[in-house]
Design a protein around this motif. Structure first.
Motif, PDB file in Angstrom:
ATOM      1  N   PHE A  83       0.832  -1.205   0.000  1.00  0.00           N
ATOM      2  CA  PHE A  83       0.000   0.000   0.000  1.00  0.00           C
ATOM      3  C   PHE A  83       0.870   1.261   0.000  1.00  0.00           C
ATOM      4  CE2 PHE A  83      -3.508  -2.716   1.845  1.00  0.00           C
ATOM      5  CZ  PHE A  83      -4.345  -2.599   0.748  1.00  0.00           C
ATOM      6  N   ASP A  84       1.998   1.214   0.736  1.00  0.00           N
ATOM      7  CA  ASP A  84       2.945   2.343   0.713  1.00  0.00           C
ATOM      8  C   ASP A  84       3.473   2.576  -0.698  1.00  0.00           C
ATOM      9  OD1 ASP A  84       2.777   3.013   3.395  1.00  0.00           O
ATOM     10  OD2 ASP A  84       4.519   1.792   3.983  1.00  0.00           O
ATOM     11  N   LEU A  85       3.793   1.492  -1.393  1.00  0.00           N
ATOM     12  CA  LEU A  85       4.273   1.589  -2.772  1.00  0.00           C
ATOM     13  C   LEU A  85       3.212   2.241  -3.661  1.00  0.00           C
ATOM     14  CD1 LEU A  85       6.478   0.796  -4.899  1.00  0.00           C
ATOM     15  CD2 LEU A  85       5.178  -1.319  -5.222  1.00  0.00           C
ATOM     16  N   VAL A  86       1.982   1.834  -3.483  1.00  0.00           N
ATOM     17  CA  VAL A  86       0.885   2.416  -4.266  1.00  0.00           C
ATOM     18  C   VAL A  86       0.770   3.912  -3.965  1.00  0.00           C
ATOM     19  CG1 VAL A  86      -1.617   2.432  -4.614  1.00  0.00           C
ATOM     20  CG2 VAL A  86      -0.401   0.251  -4.479  1.00  0.00           C
ATOM     21  N   GLU A  87       0.851   4.274  -2.691  1.00  0.00           N
ATOM     22  CA  GLU A  87       0.755   5.691  -2.303  1.00  0.00           C
ATOM     23  C   GLU A  87       1.868   6.534  -2.904  1.00  0.00           C
ATOM     24  OE1 GLU A  87      -1.315   6.632   1.925  1.00  0.00           O
ATOM     25  OE2 GLU A  87       0.627   5.664   2.013  1.00  0.00           O
ATOM     26  N   LYS A  88       3.055   5.973  -2.980  1.00  0.00           N
ATOM     27  CA  LYS A  88       4.211   6.754  -3.423  1.00  0.00           C
ATOM     28  C   LYS A  88       4.407   6.742  -4.937  1.00  0.00           C
ATOM     29  CE  LYS A  88       6.502   6.135   0.951  1.00  0.00           C
ATOM     30  NZ  LYS A  88       7.257   5.198   1.742  1.00  0.00           N
ATOM     31  N   ARG A  89       4.165   5.601  -5.585  1.00  0.00           N
ATOM     32  CA  ARG A  89       4.522   5.479  -7.002  1.00  0.00           C
ATOM     33  C   ARG A  89       3.346   5.293  -7.955  1.00  0.00           C
ATOM     34  NH1 ARG A  89       8.784   1.222  -8.108  1.00  0.00           N
ATOM     35  NH2 ARG A  89       8.694   2.225 -10.126  1.00  0.00           N
ATOM     36  N   TYR A  90       2.197   4.874  -7.434  1.00  0.00           N
ATOM     37  CA  TYR A  90       1.074   4.537  -8.321  1.00  0.00           C
ATOM     38  C   TYR A  90      -0.191   5.281  -7.917  1.00  0.00           C
ATOM     39  CZ  TYR A  90       4.285   0.941  -9.796  1.00  0.00           C
ATOM     40  OH  TYR A  90       5.385   0.284 -10.273  1.00  0.00           O
ATOM     41  N   ARG A  91      -0.067   6.569  -7.749  1.00  0.00           N
ATOM     42  CA  ARG A  91      -1.174   7.390  -7.272  1.00  0.00           C
ATOM     43  C   ARG A  91      -2.301   7.528  -8.294  1.00  0.00           C
ATOM     44  NH1 ARG A  91      -0.333   9.588  -2.604  1.00  0.00           N
ATOM     45  NH2 ARG A  91      -1.912  11.187  -2.897  1.00  0.00           N
ATOM     46  N   MET A  92      -2.081   7.064  -9.502  1.00  0.00           N
ATOM     47  CA  MET A  92      -3.107   7.175 -10.542  1.00  0.00           C
ATOM     48  C   MET A  92      -4.152   6.062 -10.464  1.00  0.00           C
ATOM     49  SD  MET A  92      -2.459   9.977 -11.948  1.00  0.00           S
ATOM     50  CE  MET A  92      -3.669   9.888 -13.235  1.00  0.00           C
ATOM     51  N   THR A  93      -4.011   5.158  -9.509  1.00  0.00           N
ATOM     52  CA  THR A  93      -5.021   4.117  -9.389  1.00  0.00           C
ATOM     53  C   THR A  93      -6.373   4.725  -9.045  1.00  0.00           C
ATOM     54  OG1 THR A  93      -5.684   2.072  -8.291  1.00  0.00           O
ATOM     55  CG2 THR A  93      -4.428   3.642  -6.970  1.00  0.00           C
ATOM     56  N   ARG A  94      -7.400   4.156  -9.603  1.00  0.00           N
ATOM     57  CA  ARG A  94      -8.743   4.668  -9.309  1.00  0.00           C
ATOM     58  C   ARG A  94      -9.165   4.341  -7.879  1.00  0.00           C
ATOM     59  NH1 ARG A  94     -12.191   0.363 -12.929  1.00  0.00           N
ATOM     60  NH2 ARG A  94     -10.667  -1.260 -12.659  1.00  0.00           N
ATOM     61  N   TYR A  95      -8.378   3.515  -7.197  1.00  0.00           N
ATOM     62  CA  TYR A  95      -8.690   3.101  -5.828  1.00  0.00           C
ATOM     63  C   TYR A  95      -7.883   3.883  -4.780  1.00  0.00           C
ATOM     64  CZ  TYR A  95     -10.489  -0.866  -8.461  1.00  0.00           C
ATOM     65  OH  TYR A  95     -11.161  -1.656  -9.359  1.00  0.00           O
ATOM     66  N   MET A  96      -7.232   4.947  -5.188  1.00  0.00           N
ATOM     67  CA  MET A  96      -6.331   5.676  -4.294  1.00  0.00           C
ATOM     68  C   MET A  96      -7.017   6.118  -2.997  1.00  0.00           C
ATOM     69  SD  MET A  96      -3.257   6.425  -4.095  1.00  0.00           S
ATOM     70  CE  MET A  96      -2.534   7.088  -2.635  1.00  0.00           C
ATOM     71  N   VAL A  97      -8.279   6.486  -3.069  1.00  0.00           N
ATOM     72  CA  VAL A  97      -8.977   6.955  -1.868  1.00  0.00           C
ATOM     73  C   VAL A  97      -9.165   5.843  -0.840  1.00  0.00           C
ATOM     74  CG1 VAL A  97     -10.164   8.838  -3.049  1.00  0.00           C
ATOM     75  CG2 VAL A  97     -11.261   6.600  -2.881  1.00  0.00           C
ATOM     76  N   LEU A  98      -9.046   4.589  -1.264  1.00  0.00           N
ATOM     77  CA  LEU A  98      -9.228   3.464  -0.340  1.00  0.00           C
ATOM     78  C   LEU A  98      -7.928   3.006   0.315  1.00  0.00           C
ATOM     79  CD1 LEU A  98     -11.694   1.340  -2.481  1.00  0.00           C
ATOM     80  CD2 LEU A  98     -12.231   2.765  -0.515  1.00  0.00           C
ATOM     81  N   VAL A  99      -6.797   3.459  -0.182  1.00  0.00           N
ATOM     82  CA  VAL A  99      -5.505   3.010   0.355  1.00  0.00           C
ATOM     83  C   VAL A  99      -5.365   3.313   1.842  1.00  0.00           C
ATOM     84  CG1 VAL A  99      -2.994   3.320   0.201  1.00  0.00           C
ATOM     85  CG2 VAL A  99      -4.339   2.963  -1.874  1.00  0.00           C
ATOM     86  N   PRO A 100      -5.669   4.535   2.317  1.00  0.00           N
ATOM     87  CA  PRO A 100      -5.537   4.785   3.768  1.00  0.00           C
ATOM     88  C   PRO A 100      -6.431   3.873   4.605  1.00  0.00           C
ATOM     89  CG  PRO A 100      -5.721   6.849   2.573  1.00  0.00           C
ATOM     90  CD  PRO A 100      -6.012   5.755   1.583  1.00  0.00           C
ATOM     91  N   LEU A 101      -7.611   3.571   4.102  1.00  0.00           N
ATOM     92  CA  LEU A 101      -8.514   2.673   4.817  1.00  0.00           C
ATOM     93  C   LEU A 101      -7.860   1.309   5.017  1.00  0.00           C
ATOM     94  CD1 LEU A 101     -11.377   1.709   5.819  1.00  0.00           C
ATOM     95  CD2 LEU A 101     -11.702   0.960   3.470  1.00  0.00           C
TER      96      LEU A 101
END
Length: 142
Positions: A83-101
């Motif tokens: 999830f950290d990797l997604v937050e830092k490098r793949y912020r274009m995911t349509r699921y970005m708002v769910l990562v902190p959850l």
């Protein structure tokens, strides 16, 4: 002369289209496995997708799904890293708002309650999945 260009066009045009179809098929296969609850095979297929199509427009969503697979496999520490990797490098995911959850819930399951509280977790989401074991987390967040 025009025939020559048409032949060249017909010869080279199907290859990118064929590659795009294969990309979508592999993604669909991974999604099918994920949605049927086969998280380890789904993770492996998502991983194969990343290795095969690292520059795909689907890569951010695939990275997010890999993190969810790790979460579902109860590999919470690995899920947090993903999830950290997604937050830092793949912020274009349509699921970005769910990562902190999902990070917050993963921290909760690793008993790292201060970090679980730092990550904004949807109250509605927690209530929808609440059991007596999860009541403590809700009370901590209120």
């Amino acid at each position: 002369m025009v025939r020559k260009y048409i032949l060249i066009l017909l010869f080279f045009l199907p290859w990118p289209l064929f590659a795009f179809v294969q990309e979508k098929e592999l993604f669909s296969e991974a999604e099918s496995r994920y949605l049927s609850g086969k998280y380890l095979p789904a993770y492996e297929t998502y991983d194969e997708f990343i290795r095969t199509y690292p520059l795909s427009e689907l890569t951010p969503d695939v990275q997010y799904r890999k993190a969810l697979c790790l979460y579902r496999l109860e590999k919470y520490r690995e899920a947090i890293q993903q999830f950290d990797l997604v937050e830092k490098r793949y912020r274009m995911t349509r699921y970005m708002v769910l990562v902190p959850l999902w990070k917050g819930v993963s921290y909760y399951y690793t008993a790292d309650y201060p970090k679980a509280i730092e990550n904004p977790v949807s109250y509605t989401h927690l209530r929808a999945h609440e059991t007596s074991l999860h009541l403590v987390c809700r009370l901590l967040l209120e």
